[in-house]
Design a protein around this motif. Sequence first.
Motif, short mmCIF file in Angstrom:
data_model
loop_
_atom_site.label_atom_id
_atom_site.label_comp_id
_atom_site.label_asym_id
_atom_site.label_seq_id
_atom_site.Cartn_x
_atom_site.Cartn_y
_atom_site.Cartn_z
N VAL A 1 -20.50 66.45 -28.35
CA VAL A 1 -18.74 66.57 -29.40
C VAL A 1 -19.50 65.52 -30.06
N LYS B 1 -21.77 65.13 -32.37
CA LYS B 1 -21.61 66.15 -33.78
C LYS B 1 -20.74 65.12 -34.68
N HIS C 1 -10.17 65.02 -30.07
CA HIS C 1 -11.18 64.32 -29.93
C HIS C 1 -11.52 63.34 -29.34
N TYR D 1 -15.60 70.54 -30.77
CA TYR D 1 -16.30 70.94 -31.58
C TYR D 1 -16.09 72.09 -32.28
N THR E 1 -16.56 72.04 -36.87
CA THR E 1 -17.48 72.66 -37.64
C THR E 1 -17.62 74.10 -38.41
#
Length: 305
Positions: free
Chosen positions: A71, A74, A123, A157, A161
């Motif tokens: 994560v 990314k 996050h 994640y 995305t």
Amino acid sequence: MSGEQIERVRGIAAGLGMRVALSAPDSALGAEATAGSELRIEIHPDIRSHIQSYIAASDYFHAVEEAYKVVREKLRELTGEERATAIFNENALNERHYPKFFGDDPSPTQAERDFRRGVGYLHLGVQFLRNEKAHTLATDMEPNLAIHYVALASLAYDLVTRHVGEATVKEIEDLVVAKRRGYRSATAFYREFENGRWISSLVLPDCFKSVAVRKRLKAKWVEEADFTRSFDQSNIALMQLELVAGELTDDELDELMARPTKDSYGNDQQAGMVDFLEYVSSTRPGGLTATAKARLAALTVESSS
């Protein structure tokens, strides 16, 4: 839990494919998400593939730690910074990187603002949970707890995305069009189109490796697929669909089979459908649906007569 910890949490949810899951009341979720008392969760493939070896070794502590690292990596790839506190700030109110995560929207609704802030908090949670794992000695971890941690990482994640920018879509679509028009003859094209050989020489942007990106493109290409305009346009539509063949659902494949193929003059424009279906049959998990198999059989008979 027991029942030998619900059979070691069903083989750590079937190797983290997580089609198998945990006990939950039947009324907790709708029928689509449950099978009896089992909750179905799919871990993002980018995370699952990275932690699979840890799961196989029953090293759940490091499976969780590595899931969090995926994560953070990314975030670094998208923003140049891996710390959620630097990206979202500690109150999840920093909107500077929102276009990279959610696209450009000059006037989001309050509900959309709340959602985006919630993603920021997810996050932040991943960052601090990961910090705790990084600064403590590795210990045995209960499989059930590991699955929850990994599911949290997967959700965080996935939510950053999902967006596919218009520039990215155009870049990929332009590559496909240029590839089709680069063949000097129809014979040369169909030679390469057979078995999807054309794909091996196509250089796609790195973002295409993301399942979320492929699913977004798939939804667009399925909706726009038109087999009534010309042979070339049908070729291009089928090339796009071959790129995302592994993401096609049964319903989407059957919907494509129901699309008209004749133009306004009654001419059939579905060029390349046999090769497309043969490719899908060999590459898509589950192969062809009954409807698609029947279509392939009919077209094969028709082409040989």
